[in-house]
Design a protein around this motif. Structure first.
Motif, PDB file in Angstrom:
ATOM      1  N   THR A 122       0.883  -1.054   0.001  1.00 25.44           N
ATOM      2  CA  THR A 122       0.017  -0.199   0.174  1.00 25.44           C
ATOM      3  C   THR A 122       0.910   1.229  -0.009  1.00 25.44           C
ATOM      4  N   SER A 134      -4.917   6.212   1.187  1.00 26.83           N
ATOM      5  CA  SER A 134      -4.205   5.389   0.593  1.00 26.83           C
ATOM      6  C   SER A 134      -4.631   4.512  -0.692  1.00 26.83           C
ATOM      7  N   TYR A 135      -3.793   3.726  -1.027  1.00 28.38           N
ATOM      8  CA  TYR A 135      -4.178   2.850  -2.011  1.00 28.38           C
ATOM      9  C   TYR A 135      -3.571   1.621  -2.085  1.00 28.38           C
ATOM     10  N   TRP A 152      -9.429   5.288   1.893  1.00 32.26           N
ATOM     11  CA  TRP A 152      -8.954   4.542   0.825  1.00 32.26           C
ATOM     12  C   TRP A 152      -9.312   4.979  -0.548  1.00 32.26           C
TER      13      TRP A 152
END
Length: 337
Positions: free
Chosen positions: A201, A233-234, A317
């Motif tokens: 991540t 986040s990704y 996210w």
């Protein structure tokens, strides 16, 4: 921020953030007296001068120089009010292979910037950091942590000088040179997107988000603060799916010095960390200003002891769909699946 009659210099000014800052400043502060683009890459300066010609933007001045050269910095800083330090060696695997060069630029260069500021009349300095400087496991992160410490500590030795040094730390800049999204967009032509680790991540911030944070620090820092943005986040697999859903995605393993999840605030930092609303700020342990006054001025709220901020445990996210929209908006306007 009032830039009328002021001069600002950006080290590493031909990089992704330097160019974004240039666009922002020229668009929002046309009254600035001088904007100096300082970098060692003459080809990038030539290209940038085509986009921002001095005939149309008389405020701009292009200066070739290396942050390793203190005397060149001192000459360039004469008459400068504000400095944004964006120059760095930033590729993790290249730094691992060329450690001495990374140290010379990221640590020696940082100290040279500090020294050059004291030798001239610079009033405010904002240095760019990275999430990799938080609990570093690679040389790049370690050099940037050292750089952060140099800029923060510079506030303790300024004496009667009114200069203020601060630091901004953020995660991966969407679409920046060498980042994963342009890499994946290029690789999907071959139908293969190499994945380092499916659990990986990262934090995600747009170039404009980075610009806004730098400008916030430049205007509001009291000296010694380290600003951290609240950003989503990704997952690396979601980025791969967003860019190339039909591509093969072989697992190739993490590169030397990479983390599965990135951090921006550790539990040890929590004792000095405050919530400002849009940003977190890690205040310096040693400071000349009143923490009580700072808290009142910015309505700052102390985080709980043991608080940490990392990309794997983030509360916000990006989804595959949101990533596709962001790629089209911030990376490639012609992006299609």
């Amino acid at each position: 921020m009032n830039f009328k009659g002021k001069s600002l210099l950006i080290t590493g000014g031909t990089g992704s953030l330097g160019k974004a800052l240039t666009t922002h400043i020229l668009s929002n502060y046309p009254e600035i007296r001088r904007l100096i683009i300082f970098s060692r890459d003459e080809q990038k300066q030539f290209q940038m001068a085509q986009e921002y010609p001095a005939t149309k933007f008389p405020q701009i001045k292009y200066v070739i120089g290396d942050v390793r050269d203190k005397m060149r910095l001192i000459r360039a800083f004469k008459g400068v009010d504000y400095v944004i330090h964006a120059a760095a060696m930033k590729h993790v695997h290249i730094a691992e292979y060329n450690p001495e060069e990374c140290v010379k630029t990221n640590i020696g260069g940082a100290q040279n910037v500090v020294d050059a500021c004291f030798e001239t009349n610079v009033q405010r300095v904002v240095a760019l950091s990275t999430d990799k400087a938080c609990a570093p496991i690679n040389l790049y992160g370690a050099t940037k942590l050292t750089s952060d410490k140099l800029f923060i500590a510079a506030n303790n030795i300024k004496g009667d000088n009114s200069i203020r040094f601060s630091v901004v730390r953020y995660g991966n800049v969407m679409g920046s040179n060498g980042s994963v999204i342009p890499f994946f967009i290029d690789k999907r032509k071959n139908g293969v997107l190499p994945i380092t680790d499916p659990n990986m991540t990262r934090f995600n911030i747009s170039l404009q988000g980075g610009v806004d944070m730098v400008m916030h620090a430049l205007e509001n820092a009291w000296g010694g603060e380290l600003f951290v943005p609240k950003i989503p986040s990704y997952k690396i697999m979601d980025i791969a799916e967003a860019v190339g859903p039909k591509c093969e995605k072989p697992i190739v393993g993490i590169r030397p010095g990479e983390k599965i999840h990135e951090e921006m605030i550790t539990a040890s930092d929590s004792f000095y960390t405050y919530d400002l609303g849009k940003y977190y700020v890690i205040v310096p342990a040693t400071r000349e200003w009143s923490l009580k006054d700072f808290v009142l001025e910015f309505k700052a709220k102390k985080v709980s002891e043991g608080f940490s901020y990392n990309s794997g445990e983030n509360k916000e996210w990006e989804s595959i769909d949101s990533l596709r929209k962001l790629i089209k908006e911030h990376v490639d306007s012609n992006f299609k699946i």
